[in-house]
Motif scaffolding. Structure first.
Motif, PDB file in Angstrom:
ATOM      1  N   GLY A 202       8.292   5.899  17.510  1.00 55.51           N
ATOM      2  CA  GLY A 202       7.541   7.058  18.005  1.00 55.51           C
ATOM      3  C   GLY A 202       7.981   8.343  17.340  1.00 55.51           C
ATOM      4  N   ILE A 203       9.283   8.470  17.112  1.00 46.91           N
ATOM      5  CA  ILE A 203       9.814   9.660  16.432  1.00 46.91           C
ATOM      6  C   ILE A 203       9.259   9.740  15.016  1.00 46.91           C
ATOM      7  CG2 ILE A 203      11.899  10.800  15.594  1.00 46.91           C
ATOM      8  CD1 ILE A 203      11.712  10.860  18.620  1.00 46.91           C
ATOM      9  N   TRP A 204       9.333   8.620  14.279  1.00 40.57           N
ATOM     10  CA  TRP A 204       8.840   8.634  12.900  1.00 40.57           C
ATOM     11  C   TRP A 204       7.334   8.863  12.846  1.00 40.57           C
ATOM     12  CZ3 TRP A 204      11.803  10.118   9.431  1.00 40.57           C
ATOM     13  CH2 TRP A 204      13.137   9.739   9.395  1.00 40.57           C
ATOM     14  N   SER A 205       6.620   8.387  13.857  1.00 33.90           N
ATOM     15  CA  SER A 205       5.190   8.638  13.907  1.00 33.90           C
ATOM     16  C   SER A 205       4.911  10.134  14.015  1.00 33.90           C
ATOM     17  CB  SER A 205       4.584   7.895  15.099  1.00 33.90           C
ATOM     18  OG  SER A 205       3.229   8.227  15.251  1.00 33.90           O
ATOM     19  N   LEU A 206       5.685  10.824  14.850  1.00 34.78           N
ATOM     20  CA  LEU A 206       5.525  12.275  14.984  1.00 34.78           C
ATOM     21  C   LEU A 206       5.879  13.000  13.689  1.00 34.78           C
ATOM     22  CD1 LEU A 206       7.088  12.740  18.524  1.00 34.78           C
ATOM     23  CD2 LEU A 206       4.671  12.957  17.911  1.00 34.78           C
ATOM     24  N   VAL A 207       6.942  12.562  13.033  1.00 33.16           N
ATOM     25  CA  VAL A 207       7.357  13.193  11.777  1.00 33.16           C
ATOM     26  C   VAL A 207       6.293  12.986  10.704  1.00 33.16           C
ATOM     27  CG1 VAL A 207       9.054  13.128   9.906  1.00 33.16           C
ATOM     28  CG2 VAL A 207       9.820  13.053  12.282  1.00 33.16           C
TER      29      VAL A 207
ATOM     30  N   ARG B  24       3.157  12.365  11.077  1.00 30.70           N
ATOM     31  CA  ARG B  24       1.927  13.082  11.417  1.00 30.70           C
ATOM     32  C   ARG B  24       2.020  14.536  10.961  1.00 30.70           C
ATOM     33  NH1 ARG B  24       1.015  12.846  17.468  1.00 30.70           N
ATOM     34  NH2 ARG B  24       1.227  10.645  16.964  1.00 30.70           N
ATOM     35  N   ASN B  25       3.205  15.126  11.088  1.00 32.12           N
ATOM     36  CA  ASN B  25       3.397  16.522  10.731  1.00 32.12           C
ATOM     37  C   ASN B  25       3.427  16.728   9.222  1.00 32.12           C
ATOM     38  OD1 ASN B  25       4.135  19.185  10.509  1.00 32.12           O
ATOM     39  ND2 ASN B  25       5.851  19.054  11.896  1.00 32.12           N
ATOM     40  N   ILE B  26       4.023  15.811   8.472  1.00 27.82           N
ATOM     41  CA  ILE B  26       4.166  16.022   7.030  1.00 27.82           C
ATOM     42  C   ILE B  26       3.114  15.266   6.224  1.00 27.82           C
ATOM     43  CG2 ILE B  26       6.644  16.414   7.258  1.00 27.82           C
ATOM     44  CD1 ILE B  26       6.977  13.623   5.914  1.00 27.82           C
ATOM     45  N   GLY B  27       2.136  14.703   6.893  1.00 22.88           N
ATOM     46  CA  GLY B  27       1.120  13.912   6.205  1.00 22.88           C
ATOM     47  C   GLY B  27       0.323  14.680   5.177  1.00 22.88           C
TER      48      GLY B  27
ATOM     49  N   LEU C 113      12.617  16.851  12.016  1.00 15.97           N
ATOM     50  CA  LEU C 113      13.631  16.185  12.843  1.00 15.97           C
ATOM     51  C   LEU C 113      14.487  17.211  13.583  1.00 15.97           C
ATOM     52  CD1 LEU C 113      14.756  13.251  10.533  1.00 15.97           C
ATOM     53  CD2 LEU C 113      13.462  13.090  12.665  1.00 15.97           C
ATOM     54  N   LYS C 114      14.797  18.324  12.934  1.00 19.75           N
ATOM     55  CA  LYS C 114      15.576  19.388  13.576  1.00 19.75           C
ATOM     56  C   LYS C 114      14.782  19.988  14.737  1.00 19.75           C
ATOM     57  CE  LYS C 114      19.134  21.239  12.478  1.00 19.75           C
ATOM     58  NZ  LYS C 114      20.497  20.951  12.936  1.00 19.75           N
ATOM     59  N   MET C 115      13.475  20.177  14.548  1.00 19.12           N
ATOM     60  CA  MET C 115      12.636  20.693  15.626  1.00 19.12           C
ATOM     61  C   MET C 115      12.610  19.717  16.806  1.00 19.12           C
ATOM     62  SD  MET C 115       9.515  22.272  13.340  1.00 19.12           S
ATOM     63  CE  MET C 115       8.364  22.159  14.676  1.00 19.12           C
TER      64      MET C 115
ATOM     65  N   ILE D 242      11.546  13.310  22.887  1.00 21.17           N
ATOM     66  CA  ILE D 242      12.366  12.123  22.629  1.00 21.17           C
ATOM     67  C   ILE D 242      12.354  11.214  23.850  1.00 21.17           C
ATOM     68  CG2 ILE D 242      14.709  11.327  22.136  1.00 21.17           C
ATOM     69  CD1 ILE D 242      15.025  13.956  20.511  1.00 21.17           C
ATOM     70  N   ASP D 243      12.453  11.804  25.058  1.00 24.25           N
ATOM     71  CA  ASP D 243      12.371  11.010  26.283  1.00 24.25           C
ATOM     72  C   ASP D 243      11.019  10.314  26.390  1.00 24.25           C
ATOM     73  OD1 ASP D 243      14.930  11.751  26.970  1.00 24.25           O
ATOM     74  OD2 ASP D 243      14.290  13.331  28.363  1.00 24.25           O
ATOM     75  N   GLY D 244       9.967  10.981  25.957  1.00 23.69           N
ATOM     76  CA  GLY D 244       8.640  10.370  25.983  1.00 23.69           C
ATOM     77  C   GLY D 244       8.546   9.179  25.056  1.00 23.69           C
ATOM     78  N   CYS D 245       9.192   9.247  23.899  1.00 22.45           N
ATOM     79  CA  CYS D 245       9.199   8.102  22.978  1.00 22.45           C
ATOM     80  C   CYS D 245       9.970   6.935  23.585  1.00 22.45           C
ATOM     81  CB  CYS D 245       9.806   8.501  21.633  1.00 22.45           C
ATOM     82  SG  CYS D 245       8.783   9.647  20.701  1.00 22.45           S
ATOM     83  N   LEU D 246      11.053   7.242  24.302  1.00 21.11           N
ATOM     84  CA  LEU D 246      11.818   6.198  24.973  1.00 21.11           C
ATOM     85  C   LEU D 246      11.015   5.608  26.129  1.00 21.11           C
ATOM     86  CD1 LEU D 246      14.464   4.639  25.203  1.00 21.11           C
ATOM     87  CD2 LEU D 246      15.298   6.427  26.720  1.00 21.11           C
TER      88      LEU D 246
END
Length: 83
Positions: free
Chosen positions: A32-37, A39-42, A60-62, A70-74
């Protein structure tokens, strides 16, 4: 010639009743984290690899300062984090 031994059939001390899947993205919160990353840099038009690296690190810093994301991805995995 090597031959695999028998597979455990029943759960017991030190044995698993089931083998875990080889790859299960729905059980990995980092997917889920990588999906968000991604999506942003696509749509980043980078001239070289260092620009892509900076964009990934920035995202990733943001995310590091947004624990609710992060809790939502978990939570999306259905897994529980023991405290």
């Amino acid at each position: 010639m090597w031959r695999p031994g028998p597979r455990p059939r029943a759960a017991g001390p030190g044995r698993l009743g089931q083998r875990p899947p080889t790859y299960a993205p729905d059980l990995n919160p980092q997917e889920g984290i990588w999906s968000l990353v991604k999506r942003n840099i696509g749509n980043v038009a980078a001239a070289d690899l260092s620009q892509i690296t900076r964009a990934v690190k920035r995202k990733l810093k943001m995310l590091q300062y947004r624990p609710e994301v992060i809790d939502g991805c978990l939570a999306g995995t259905g897994l529980v984090l023991d405290a």
